[in-house]
Write a protein that holds these residues in place. Structure first.
Motif, PDB file in Angstrom:
ATOM      1  N   UNK A  74       0.845  -1.186   0.000  1.00 27.37           N
ATOM      2  CA  UNK A  74       0.000   0.000   0.000  1.00 27.37           C
ATOM      3  C   UNK A  74       0.886   1.245   0.000  1.00 27.37           C
ATOM      4  N   UNK A  75       0.286   2.362  -0.245  1.00 34.27           N
ATOM      5  CA  UNK A  75       1.052   3.607  -0.264  1.00 34.27           C
ATOM      6  C   UNK A  75       1.246   4.194   1.132  1.00 34.27           C
ATOM      7  N   UNK A  76       0.711   3.542   2.155  1.00 34.55           N
ATOM      8  CA  UNK A  76       0.804   4.044   3.523  1.00 34.55           C
ATOM      9  C   UNK A  76       2.135   3.604   4.147  1.00 34.55           C
ATOM     10  N   UNK A  77       2.972   4.568   4.537  1.00 35.47           N
ATOM     11  CA  UNK A  77       4.271   4.217   5.124  1.00 35.47           C
ATOM     12  C   UNK A  77       4.110   3.430   6.426  1.00 35.47           C
ATOM     13  N   UNK A  78       5.023   2.531   6.668  1.00 37.13           N
ATOM     14  CA  UNK A  78       5.041   1.768   7.907  1.00 37.13           C
ATOM     15  C   UNK A  78       5.479   2.678   9.046  1.00 37.13           C
ATOM     16  N   UNK A  79       4.775   2.598  10.154  1.00 39.50           N
ATOM     17  CA  UNK A  79       5.103   3.410  11.326  1.00 39.50           C
ATOM     18  C   UNK A  79       6.499   3.052  11.822  1.00 39.50           C
ATOM     19  N   UNK A  80       7.323   4.081  12.003  1.00 39.70           N
ATOM     20  CA  UNK A  80       8.673   3.887  12.524  1.00 39.70           C
ATOM     21  C   UNK A  80       8.636   3.980  14.044  1.00 39.70           C
ATOM     22  N   UNK A  81       8.773   2.855  14.697  1.00 40.41           N
ATOM     23  CA  UNK A  81       8.841   2.820  16.144  1.00 40.41           C
ATOM     24  C   UNK A  81       9.871   1.774  16.540  1.00 40.41           C
ATOM     25  N   UNK A  82      10.045   1.532  17.828  1.00 40.59           N
ATOM     26  CA  UNK A  82      11.045   0.566  18.286  1.00 40.59           C
ATOM     27  C   UNK A  82      10.808  -0.815  17.687  1.00 40.59           C
ATOM     28  N   UNK A  83       9.540  -1.205  17.563  1.00 39.50           N
ATOM     29  CA  UNK A  83       9.201  -2.516  17.010  1.00 39.50           C
ATOM     30  C   UNK A  83       9.640  -2.624  15.543  1.00 39.50           C
ATOM     31  N   UNK A  84       9.453  -1.553  14.787  1.00 39.82           N
ATOM     32  CA  UNK A  84       9.885  -1.521  13.391  1.00 39.82           C
ATOM     33  C   UNK A  84      11.383  -1.828  13.304  1.00 39.82           C
ATOM     34  N   UNK A  85      12.170  -1.122  14.098  1.00 34.57           N
ATOM     35  CA  UNK A  85      13.623  -1.276  14.041  1.00 34.57           C
ATOM     36  C   UNK A  85      14.082  -2.636  14.571  1.00 34.57           C
ATOM     37  N   UNK A  86      13.312  -3.232  15.486  1.00 36.88           N
ATOM     38  CA  UNK A  86      13.660  -4.569  15.999  1.00 36.88           C
ATOM     39  C   UNK A  86      13.409  -5.645  14.950  1.00 36.88           C
ATOM     40  N   UNK A  87      12.277  -5.518  14.243  1.00 35.53           N
ATOM     41  CA  UNK A  87      11.859  -6.555  13.296  1.00 35.53           C
ATOM     42  C   UNK A  87      12.523  -6.460  11.934  1.00 35.53           C
ATOM     43  N   UNK A  88      12.729  -5.259  11.466  1.00 28.95           N
ATOM     44  CA  UNK A  88      13.177  -5.065  10.088  1.00 28.95           C
ATOM     45  C   UNK A  88      14.692  -5.065   9.954  1.00 28.95           C
ATOM     46  N   UNK A  89      15.193  -5.763   8.958  1.00 27.68           N
ATOM     47  CA  UNK A  89      16.644  -5.772   8.726  1.00 27.68           C
ATOM     48  C   UNK A  89      17.112  -4.593   7.859  1.00 27.68           C
ATOM     49  N   UNK A  90      16.241  -3.646   7.587  1.00 22.09           N
ATOM     50  CA  UNK A  90      16.538  -2.568   6.639  1.00 22.09           C
ATOM     51  C   UNK A  90      17.772  -1.748   7.019  1.00 22.09           C
ATOM     52  N   UNK A  91      18.006  -1.549   8.307  1.00 23.10           N
ATOM     53  CA  UNK A  91      19.188  -0.794   8.719  1.00 23.10           C
ATOM     54  C   UNK A  91      20.460  -1.485   8.240  1.00 23.10           C
ATOM     55  N   UNK A  92      20.485  -2.805   8.297  1.00 23.98           N
ATOM     56  CA  UNK A  92      21.655  -3.558   7.792  1.00 23.98           C
ATOM     57  C   UNK A  92      21.847  -3.317   6.304  1.00 23.98           C
TER      58      UNK A  92
END
Length: 149
Positions: A114-132
């Motif tokens: 969807x075009x709705x951005x994912x909420x950036x919160x602590x859970x986002x950063x814990x689950x997503x490997x995007x920072x890597x």
């Protein structure tokens, strides 16, 4: 400048993966920060959240284009050389993660297009490997730039 740390910082501030990588290299591209953010804004979430090519990888390619892209549409030799470079950069990323495609990188994470951005919160950063992925793309292009100064 430590490009990897800058890319990390930008991503953690909420910029998308592509913005974080491209913005971290503004000293290399010569593009002002605001323009970098606008240029890269379309590539987050694998191109507008369509989960296609990872935005970090797209930014890595944009940086390579700024540094050694071609301008003569008739010069097939220089085009081929540039495309070989892009393929080499992609292979370096793939060697670590197996793909450059966002939805494949996020294979074990529920996501939508969807075009709705994912909420950036602590859970986002814990689950997503995007920072890597942001850090890896910044490392790869930084290594290339150092080798080809």
């Amino acid at each position: 400048m430590d490009h990897v740390l800058e890319a990390r910082k930008l991503f953690l501030e909420g910029y998308n993966c592509s913005q974080a990588v491209l913005g971290a290299f503004s000293d290399v591209t010569g593009i002002d920060f605001e323009t970098s953010m606008k240029l890269a804004s379309s590539f987050g979430g694998g191109m507008g959240r369509m989960r296609e090519v990872c935005g970090s990888v797209s930014a890595m390619f944009m940086i390579a284009g700024f540094v050694c892209g071609y301008t003569d549409p008739e010069d097939d030799k220089i085009k081929a050389k540039h495309y070989a470079l892009i393929q080499k950069l992609a292979e370096k990323f793939k060697s670590q993660y197996g793909t450059i495609v966002c939805r494949e990188l996020l294979v074990n994470i529920k996501h939508d297009t969807s075009n709705v951005p994912t909420k950036r919160d602590d859970e986002f950063y814990k689950k997503r490997p995007c920072l890597r992925f942001v850090e890896t793309a910044a490392e790869i292009i930084d290594e290339f730039l150092k080798e080809n100064e």
